[in-house]
Design a protein around this motif. Structure first.
Motif, PDB file in Angstrom:
ATOM      1  N   ALA A 167       0.796  -1.411   0.005  1.00  0.00           N
ATOM      2  CA  ALA A 167       0.112  -0.041   0.027  1.00  0.00           C
ATOM      3  C   ALA A 167       0.712   1.323   0.175  1.00  0.00           C
ATOM      4  CB  ALA A 167      -0.884  -0.086   1.261  1.00  0.00           C
ATOM      5  N   LEU A 168       1.999   1.131   0.629  1.00  0.00           N
ATOM      6  CA  LEU A 168       2.820   2.308   0.813  1.00  0.00           C
ATOM      7  C   LEU A 168       3.391   2.479  -0.456  1.00  0.00           C
ATOM      8  CD1 LEU A 168       4.715   2.375   4.413  1.00  0.00           C
ATOM      9  CD2 LEU A 168       3.390   4.176   3.409  1.00  0.00           C
ATOM     10  N   VAL A 169       3.944   1.564  -1.090  1.00  0.00           N
ATOM     11  CA  VAL A 169       4.479   1.823  -2.630  1.00  0.00           C
ATOM     12  C   VAL A 169       3.366   2.491  -3.488  1.00  0.00           C
ATOM     13  CG1 VAL A 169       5.495   0.393  -4.642  1.00  0.00           C
ATOM     14  CG2 VAL A 169       6.060  -0.168  -2.258  1.00  0.00           C
ATOM     15  N   GLU A 170       2.187   1.868  -3.364  1.00  0.00           N
ATOM     16  CA  GLU A 170       1.329   2.336  -4.051  1.00  0.00           C
ATOM     17  C   GLU A 170       0.797   3.950  -3.979  1.00  0.00           C
ATOM     18  OE1 GLU A 170      -0.818   0.941  -6.862  1.00  0.00           O
ATOM     19  OE2 GLU A 170       0.333  -0.903  -6.730  1.00  0.00           O
ATOM     20  N   LEU A 171       0.998   4.270  -2.853  1.00  0.00           N
ATOM     21  CA  LEU A 171       0.793   5.816  -2.367  1.00  0.00           C
ATOM     22  C   LEU A 171       1.950   6.376  -2.598  1.00  0.00           C
ATOM     23  CD1 LEU A 171      -0.925   5.215   0.839  1.00  0.00           C
ATOM     24  CD2 LEU A 171      -2.127   6.096  -0.881  1.00  0.00           C
ATOM     25  N   GLU A 172       2.969   6.104  -2.527  1.00  0.00           N
ATOM     26  CA  GLU A 172       4.304   6.810  -2.964  1.00  0.00           C
ATOM     27  C   GLU A 172       4.204   7.158  -4.377  1.00  0.00           C
ATOM     28  OE1 GLU A 172       7.411   4.407  -1.390  1.00  0.00           O
ATOM     29  OE2 GLU A 172       7.090   5.083   0.745  1.00  0.00           O
ATOM     30  N   MET A 173       4.017   6.200  -5.244  1.00  0.00           N
ATOM     31  CA  MET A 173       3.949   6.188  -6.803  1.00  0.00           C
ATOM     32  C   MET A 173       2.686   7.256  -7.037  1.00  0.00           C
ATOM     33  SD  MET A 173       4.452   2.796  -8.351  1.00  0.00           S
ATOM     34  CE  MET A 173       2.897   1.827  -7.838  1.00  0.00           C
ATOM     35  N   LEU A 174       1.469   7.277  -6.346  1.00  0.00           N
ATOM     36  CA  LEU A 174       0.557   8.204  -6.458  1.00  0.00           C
ATOM     37  C   LEU A 174       0.942   9.682  -6.049  1.00  0.00           C
ATOM     38  CD1 LEU A 174      -2.559   8.664  -7.148  1.00  0.00           C
ATOM     39  CD2 LEU A 174      -3.075   8.075  -4.960  1.00  0.00           C
ATOM     40  N   GLN A 175       1.659   9.534  -4.837  1.00  0.00           N
ATOM     41  CA  GLN A 175       2.081  10.976  -4.626  1.00  0.00           C
ATOM     42  C   GLN A 175       3.069  11.636  -5.573  1.00  0.00           C
ATOM     43  OE1 GLN A 175       5.561  11.137  -2.987  1.00  0.00           O
ATOM     44  NE2 GLN A 175       5.097  13.317  -3.110  1.00  0.00           N
ATOM     45  N   GLU A 176       3.766  10.971  -6.286  1.00  0.00           N
ATOM     46  CA  GLU A 176       4.511  11.558  -7.336  1.00  0.00           C
ATOM     47  C   GLU A 176       3.801  12.363  -8.315  1.00  0.00           C
ATOM     48  OE1 GLU A 176       7.261   8.574  -8.833  1.00  0.00           O
ATOM     49  OE2 GLU A 176       8.168   8.272  -6.596  1.00  0.00           O
ATOM     50  N   SER A 177       2.609  11.571  -8.805  1.00  0.00           N
ATOM     51  CA  SER A 177       1.727  12.154  -9.639  1.00  0.00           C
ATOM     52  C   SER A 177       0.796  13.356  -9.376  1.00  0.00           C
ATOM     53  CB  SER A 177       1.016  11.208 -10.559  1.00  0.00           C
ATOM     54  OG  SER A 177       0.139  10.423  -9.680  1.00  0.00           O
ATOM     55  N   ILE A 178       0.593  13.343  -7.854  1.00  0.00           N
ATOM     56  CA  ILE A 178      -0.324  14.283  -7.064  1.00  0.00           C
ATOM     57  C   ILE A 178       0.459  14.683  -6.078  1.00  0.00           C
ATOM     58  CG2 ILE A 178      -2.565  14.804  -6.308  1.00  0.00           C
ATOM     59  CD1 ILE A 178      -3.652  12.381  -7.722  1.00  0.00           C
ATOM     60  N   PRO A 179       1.376  15.602  -6.187  1.00  0.00           N
ATOM     61  CA  PRO A 179       2.186  15.957  -4.964  1.00  0.00           C
ATOM     62  C   PRO A 179       1.765  16.781  -3.940  1.00  0.00           C
ATOM     63  CG  PRO A 179       3.004  17.097  -6.914  1.00  0.00           C
ATOM     64  CD  PRO A 179       1.858  16.159  -7.462  1.00  0.00           C
ATOM     65  N   LYS A 180       0.575  17.479  -4.040  1.00  0.00           N
ATOM     66  CA  LYS A 180      -0.051  18.261  -3.220  1.00  0.00           C
ATOM     67  C   LYS A 180      -1.401  17.890  -2.757  1.00  0.00           C
ATOM     68  CE  LYS A 180       2.314  22.146  -5.120  1.00  0.00           C
ATOM     69  NZ  LYS A 180       3.208  22.440  -4.092  1.00  0.00           N
ATOM     70  N   GLU A 181      -1.591  16.328  -2.555  1.00  0.00           N
ATOM     71  CA  GLU A 181      -2.715  16.011  -2.235  1.00  0.00           C
ATOM     72  C   GLU A 181      -2.634  15.504  -0.692  1.00  0.00           C
ATOM     73  OE1 GLU A 181      -6.233  15.001  -1.441  1.00  0.00           O
ATOM     74  OE2 GLU A 181      -5.913  15.850  -3.292  1.00  0.00           O
TER      75      GLU A 181
END
Length: 120
Positions: free
Chosen positions: A48-62
């Protein structure tokens, strides 16, 4: 539908549908976020952390991504990282309701997860 299946605790089906949604639309942030939540429900926090880290890269201000990462780090006993993620979420100026949830989670960092089951 994947989110509904998750709420019904039909985790394998939810994960399959969310993965299909991600394949169909790789830019779909909601499907990726919910996939991470299903992984947490399955006890697969590292994934889950890996998924969220990848998502955070594309949406860094969420802020919600950082908040979720903080909750997972807390669950894994990584309290220092949890604090960093919670502070980042607050720095992103979430709504007042979200800010209250983040501050509450920070105050509960040293409680065990049994006291916080309803938060995930």
């Amino acid at each position: 539908l994947g989110m509904c299946l998750h709420r019904l605790h039909r985790l394998e089906e939810a994960l399959a549908l969310l993965q299909a949604a991600i394949v169909a639309d790789p830019q779909n942030p909601l499907a990726k976020f919910e996939k991470a939540n299903v992984l947490v429900s399955e006890g697969r926090e590292e994934e889950a952390l890996v998924e969220l880290e990848m998502l955070q890269e594309s949406i860094p201000k969420e802020a919600s991504i950082f908040f979720q990462m903080g909750k997972i780090c807390k669950r894994l006993g990584r309290l220092d990282k949890a604090v960093v993620h919670f502070n980042t979420a607050l720095d992103l100026k979430p709504s007042s309701l979200d800010a209250s949830l983040i501050k509450s989670a920070m105050e509960k960092l040293h409680l065990d997860d049994a006291h916080e089951e309803a938060e995930f």
